[in-house]
Scaffold this motif. Structure first.
Motif, PDB file in Angstrom:
ATOM      1  N   VAL A 202      -7.124   3.338  -9.192  1.00 62.06           N
ATOM      2  CA  VAL A 202      -7.831   2.382  -8.334  1.00 62.06           C
ATOM      3  C   VAL A 202      -9.317   2.399  -8.640  1.00 62.06           C
TER       4      VAL A 202
ATOM      5  N   CYS B 193      -0.791  -3.151  -5.998  1.00 58.79           N
ATOM      6  CA  CYS B 193      -1.928  -4.021  -5.702  1.00 58.79           C
ATOM      7  C   CYS B 193      -1.638  -5.408  -6.281  1.00 58.79           C
ATOM      8  N   GLU B 194      -2.133  -6.429  -5.593  1.00 58.20           N
ATOM      9  CA  GLU B 194      -2.009  -7.786  -6.125  1.00 58.20           C
ATOM     10  C   GLU B 194      -3.146  -8.041  -7.096  1.00 58.20           C
TER      11      GLU B 194
ATOM     12  N   ASP C  42       0.260   1.654 -10.615  1.00 54.30           N
ATOM     13  CA  ASP C  42      -0.775   2.504 -11.178  1.00 54.30           C
ATOM     14  C   ASP C  42      -0.646   2.635 -12.697  1.00 54.30           C
TER      15      ASP C  42
ATOM     16  N   GLN D 209       0.824  -1.209   0.000  1.00 55.91           N
ATOM     17  CA  GLN D 209       0.000   0.000   0.000  1.00 55.91           C
ATOM     18  C   GLN D 209       0.857   1.258   0.000  1.00 55.91           C
TER      19      GLN D 209
ATOM     20  N   GLU E 181      -9.781   0.516 -11.766  1.00 53.68           N
ATOM     21  CA  GLU E 181      -9.629  -0.915 -11.504  1.00 53.68           C
ATOM     22  C   GLU E 181     -10.906  -1.494 -10.891  1.00 53.68           C
ATOM     23  N   ARG E 182     -11.507  -0.780  -9.929  1.00 53.22           N
ATOM     24  CA  ARG E 182     -12.731  -1.261  -9.287  1.00 53.22           C
ATOM     25  C   ARG E 182     -13.877  -1.360 -10.287  1.00 53.22           C
TER      26      ARG E 182
ATOM     27  N   ALA F 264     -10.159   3.759  -1.451  1.00 48.48           N
ATOM     28  CA  ALA F 264      -8.806   3.563  -0.937  1.00 48.48           C
ATOM     29  C   ALA F 264      -8.719   4.220   0.436  1.00 48.48           C
TER      30      ALA F 264
ATOM     31  N   ASN G  99       1.964   1.989  -3.410  1.00 44.89           N
ATOM     32  CA  ASN G  99       0.868   2.109  -4.380  1.00 44.89           C
ATOM     33  C   ASN G  99       0.824   0.908  -5.324  1.00 44.89           C
TER      34      ASN G  99
END
Length: 305
Positions: free
Chosen positions: A202, A7-8, A39, A2, A205-206, A186, A5
């Motif tokens: 993010v 993410c898996e 990112d 985190q 991505e969501r 986030a 910045n």
């Protein structure tokens, strides 16, 4: 991850990706193979998924990353943004809708009012908060011009203008971060850290995660078209309607009495009248971004209004 910045990537199939392939108690499983994205990767490729395959003779499970194009799903659902609650006219907007009666039934009247309020809030957003990024860029341009004027020669009027521009830029920057943070969810990032770029990716991505790329119907056929998804979903839930069981298992009351039971005082308290104070305390205990329903209004809306 985190702090960096990162993410898996989401994955499917087996959780453990490595094994020493020993026998009995000497066998060890571990999850040491992971796919990580930053990112730039998220912004370039959108949503991806890791598929762990059978390792066969290797100790490590091979990973396959699938890239796909994501198309817009159409209408965007309503969502209450927290920055609206800080606007000076928010209570007037809500009060204007709430004073009108839209239905005789109380619950239906509330539902219709919340639905009508969406249009007013969208109008408020269009008038006050649309084009936040453009406003920030314009303020930065004006601030740069003001600093150049001060470099050429100091003036109290120009210095005061610089102070006003800095305050306005700070306010709109926080508004932008607040909106992007709420969209991206986030929570580990604090407002004011200037992470708008990361919030954006993010959030993207969501939104990509919620897209259904493929679906398998009851006959085992794989569907990839959005219209086929709709038809299959409707057909599936229609098949559940009207179905019944020949036998419904019932609880054994005598067996239940053998375990812990409520006292008489506890039983009475279960159907006691719920007070307004208890309702208010329960509402305040809900997180601001938690939504009690699917109407798009989060808990902060009800707390502030």
């Amino acid at each position: 991850m985190q702090c960096l910045n990162l993410c898996e990537l989401p994955w499917k199939w087996e959780y453990y990706t490595w094994s020493n392939k020993q026998q009995g108690a000497n066998r060890v499983f571990s999850r040491i193979d992971r796919a990580i994205e930053n990112d730039e990767w998220m912004n370039t490729f959108g949503h991806m998924e890791v598929d762990y395959k059978m390792p066969f003779i290797s100790d490590h499970a091979p990973m396959i990353i699938t890239l796909r194009r994501v198309e817009s799903s159409g209408k965007i659902p309503f969502k209450f943004f927290n920055v609206w609650a800080d606007h000076e006219d928010i209570l007037l907007v809500v009060e204007g809708v709430w004073q009108t009666q839209l239905h005789l039934d109380t619950m239906k009247d509330i539902r219709y009012k919340l639905k009508a309020l969406r249009l007013e809030l969208k109008q408020l957003n269009n008038n006050e908060f649309r084009g936040v990024t453009t406003k920030i860029e314009h303020l930065r341009y004006r601030l740069q011009d003001t600093k150049e004027q001060l470099n050429r020669g100091y003036s109290d009027a120009v210095a005061l203008e610089e102070k006003k521009l800095l305050e306005e830029l700070k306010r709109w920057s926080l508004i932008e971060e607040n909106i992007l943070q709420q969209k991206s969810r986030a929570k580990w990032i604090k407002l004011g850290d200037s992470n708008t770029k990361y919030f954006s990716v993010v959030m993207k991505e969501r939104s990509h995660k919620k897209v259904i790329a493929k679906l398998t119907n009851a006959f085992g056929d794989r569907l990839t078209d959005q219209k086929e998804f709709q038809q299959e979903t409707i057909a599936f839930y229609k098949s559940l309607m009207g179905s019944r069981l020949d036998h419904l298992p019932a609880m054994n009351k005598e067996r239940m009495k053998l375990g812990p039971v409520f006292t008489h005082y506890q039983q009475v308290s279960l159907y006691a009248v719920v007070t307004d104070q208890e309702i208010f305390e329960a509402l305040c205990a809900i997180g601001d971004d938690k939504a009690p329903g699917v109407d798009g209004y989060n808990a902060l809306f009800f707390k502030r209004t």
